[in-house]
Every structure is written in C-alpha cells, then in structure tokens.
Design a protein around this motif. Structure first.
Motif, PDB file in Angstrom:
ATOM      1  N   ASP A 140       0.815  -1.211   0.000  1.00  0.00           N
ATOM      2  CA  ASP A 140       0.000   0.000   0.000  1.00  0.00           C
ATOM      3  C   ASP A 140       0.849   1.262   0.000  1.00  0.00           C
ATOM      4  OD1 ASP A 140      -2.381   1.332  -0.155  1.00  0.00           O
ATOM      5  OD2 ASP A 140      -2.799   1.300   1.983  1.00  0.00           O
ATOM      6  N   GLY A 141       2.008   1.195  -0.647  1.00  0.00           N
ATOM      7  CA  GLY A 141       2.828   2.390  -0.805  1.00  0.00           C
ATOM      8  C   GLY A 141       3.678   2.760   0.386  1.00  0.00           C
ATOM      9  N   THR A 142       3.886   1.835   1.323  1.00  0.00           N
ATOM     10  CA  THR A 142       4.653   2.136   2.533  1.00  0.00           C
ATOM     11  C   THR A 142       5.933   1.309   2.592  1.00  0.00           C
ATOM     12  OG1 THR A 142       2.637   2.682   3.759  1.00  0.00           O
ATOM     13  CG2 THR A 142       4.623   2.235   5.054  1.00  0.00           C
ATOM     14  N   THR A 175       5.904   6.777   2.784  1.00  0.00           N
ATOM     15  CA  THR A 175       4.623   6.210   2.371  1.00  0.00           C
ATOM     16  C   THR A 175       3.940   7.156   1.396  1.00  0.00           C
ATOM     17  OG1 THR A 175       2.493   5.299   3.137  1.00  0.00           O
ATOM     18  CG2 THR A 175       3.318   7.244   4.265  1.00  0.00           C
ATOM     19  N   THR A 176       3.133   6.592   0.526  1.00  0.00           N
ATOM     20  CA  THR A 176       2.318   7.405  -0.372  1.00  0.00           C
ATOM     21  C   THR A 176       0.922   7.618   0.198  1.00  0.00           C
ATOM     22  OG1 THR A 176       1.620   5.420  -1.591  1.00  0.00           O
ATOM     23  CG2 THR A 176       3.567   6.599  -2.408  1.00  0.00           C
ATOM     24  N   ARG A 177       0.646   7.017   1.351  1.00  0.00           N
ATOM     25  CA  ARG A 177      -0.650   7.184   1.986  1.00  0.00           C
ATOM     26  C   ARG A 177      -0.735   8.561   2.642  1.00  0.00           C
ATOM     27  NH1 ARG A 177      -2.121   1.891   5.441  1.00  0.00           N
ATOM     28  NH2 ARG A 177      -3.973   3.198   5.753  1.00  0.00           N
ATOM     29  N   ALA A 178      -1.943   8.989   2.924  1.00  0.00           N
ATOM     30  CA  ALA A 178      -2.169  10.341   3.435  1.00  0.00           C
ATOM     31  C   ALA A 178      -2.035  10.451   4.957  1.00  0.00           C
ATOM     32  CB  ALA A 178      -3.557  10.834   3.023  1.00  0.00           C
ATOM     33  N   GLU A 179      -2.023   9.326   5.676  1.00  0.00           N
ATOM     34  CA  GLU A 179      -1.985   9.366   7.134  1.00  0.00           C
ATOM     35  C   GLU A 179      -0.687   9.994   7.642  1.00  0.00           C
ATOM     36  OE1 GLU A 179      -2.880   6.851   5.349  1.00  0.00           O
ATOM     37  OE2 GLU A 179      -4.649   5.849   6.146  1.00  0.00           O
ATOM     38  N   ARG A 180      -0.798  10.776   8.713  1.00  0.00           N
ATOM     39  CA  ARG A 180       0.374  11.439   9.290  1.00  0.00           C
ATOM     40  C   ARG A 180       0.415  11.324  10.818  1.00  0.00           C
ATOM     41  NH1 ARG A 180       1.256  11.123   4.701  1.00  0.00           N
ATOM     42  NH2 ARG A 180       2.055  12.713   3.237  1.00  0.00           N
ATOM     43  N   PHE A 204      -0.664   6.030  13.208  1.00  0.00           N
ATOM     44  CA  PHE A 204      -0.300   5.362  11.965  1.00  0.00           C
ATOM     45  C   PHE A 204       1.173   4.975  11.965  1.00  0.00           C
ATOM     46  CE2 PHE A 204       1.079   5.798   7.415  1.00  0.00           C
ATOM     47  CZ  PHE A 204       0.488   4.627   6.963  1.00  0.00           C
ATOM     48  N   CYS A 238       2.682   1.143  11.564  1.00  0.00           N
ATOM     49  CA  CYS A 238       3.685   0.783  10.567  1.00  0.00           C
ATOM     50  C   CYS A 238       4.922   0.169  11.214  1.00  0.00           C
ATOM     51  CB  CYS A 238       4.070   2.014   9.738  1.00  0.00           C
ATOM     52  SG  CYS A 238       2.764   2.587   8.631  1.00  0.00           S
TER      53      CYS A 238
END
Length: 212
Positions: free
Chosen positions: A33-35, A92-97, A101, A105
């Motif tokens: 998922d981009g991470t 990561t490409t995800r929006a969580e900051r 999160f 990870c």
C-alpha cells in the motif's frame, strides 16, 4: 558550482559504519500500500535475549540520534532501530500522518521481522509513537521508556501559556521542528540544548538542511 565535500554525508557514512560494526545491518521492508520502512536490525537475532526497539524523534534519521548508545545495548538485547516514516529511508504514499499510523507501521515492520514481543524506548516525537504502540498493542509491548516526550500535554498547556509556552500554533511548531534556514536551526538548537554549541557555521547547517 557543485559541492566537493559534504560534512553531513561524511558523518552519515561514519554512523552507518558504526552501526554495522556494532552488529546491525540495514534492512528495507515493503509493507504494501505504498509504505516502505527502513530499519537497522541484528545481523543475527538471538532468541535468548529480549528485543529492544529504539524509536527516534525529529531529526535526520535514527542513526544520528542513537549512534552513541547502540554498543551499550547490544550485549543484552536484540536491538532494532527503525527510521520513522518521512525520515531516513522510510516513506509512504498514503495520506496518514498521525503517531497512531506511525505506530502501526512500526509494528507491521516488526511482524515482518518475526518479532512478536518487544520493549520500546521512544525519544521526543518517538515517545508519542512508542506510547501509541503500547496503547494499541498491549500484548506485544513490554517495558516502555519515554524520553523528552510530553505525552500528557493538553492543548491548554500551549493555548494558555502553561508549562510549554514556546509556540502558539501547529504551523509555528512545524517551522521550529523542521527548520529550513540556518537561522531556524540555531533557534531549534537554542530551545533544545541547555548549553548550545558556541559556534555553528552556516555552511554546515545549510548542508544538513539540503541533505535531509
């Protein structure tokens, strides 16, 4: 004109050599998922030792904050030192900051390394991540040590000028914690150190900013 020497890159190479000499190796894990998570892991995990996870705070990467203490922990622990997302080689490409999160990870990273139980030390921002790990994964996290992490601060401690009257907004906090000019770096050091270094040449500080 291209730079012929980078103090930051040279120091980074020294830290990398130091970590390797201490018995760690660099490892990159794709969580999907981009991470992508980077972590320094033991060259050989010893099942008879406890596992110690060291989580860094704001800064270049984990090496710059934990280099001096790794040799002291290696004889008694399997030491794991991850780069949090957006530091070092983790991203990561995800929006969580959120620190929640980040904690998820880091735990996924440890699961990928087949580590199910660990003690955790979190420094500064890493303390918030460590606290979140302990709250979310109580059965997997043993002893927890938080260093310089105000996990009990509330908004009123800032808004009402309580014990932490340093910044007045999230934007100002980000400007202090992620400095973009040598002057801002000096301000951060002045706030962080009881006895700041007497001299910090702008060329070194600018090199550090550009490198990280």
């Amino acid at each position: 004109m291209a730079k012929c020497f980078s103090f930051t890159a040279t120091q980074d190479s020294c830290y990398r050599y130091s970590f390797t000499r201490a018995g760690l190796k660099s490892s990159t894990t794709d969580l999907g998922d981009g991470t992508i998570m980077h972590c320094w892991i033991p060259k050989k995990h010893n099942p008879s030792k406890r596992t110690l996870l060291l989580i860094h705070g704001f800064g270049a990467n984990a090496m710059w904050q934990f280099n001096g203490i790794i040799p002291q922990f290696m004889p008694k622990f399997n030491v794991y030192v991850p780069d949090l997302l957006f530091f070092g080689e983790s991203y990561t490409t995800r929006a969580e900051r959120s620190e929640s999160f980040q904690a998820q990870c880091v735990m996924s990273l440890m699961e990928a390394q087949n580590v199910t139980k660990m003690d955790v030390f979190g420094l500064s921002y890493g303390g918030f991540v460590a606290y979140s790990m302990a709250a979310q994964f109580r059965e997997r996290v043993g002893r927890v040590v938080l260093g310089c992490a105000g996990v009990c601060f509330e908004e009123k401690d800032i808004d009402e000028g309580g014990v932490f009257k340093v910044v007045t907004s999230i934007e100002e906090a980000a400007e202090v914690l992620i400095p973009q000019t040598p002057e801002k770096v000096r301000k951060l050091v002045k706030l962080s150190f009881h006895k700041p270094p007497p001299s910090m040449p702008s060329c070194f500080l600018q090199d550090f900013i550009e490198s990280f």
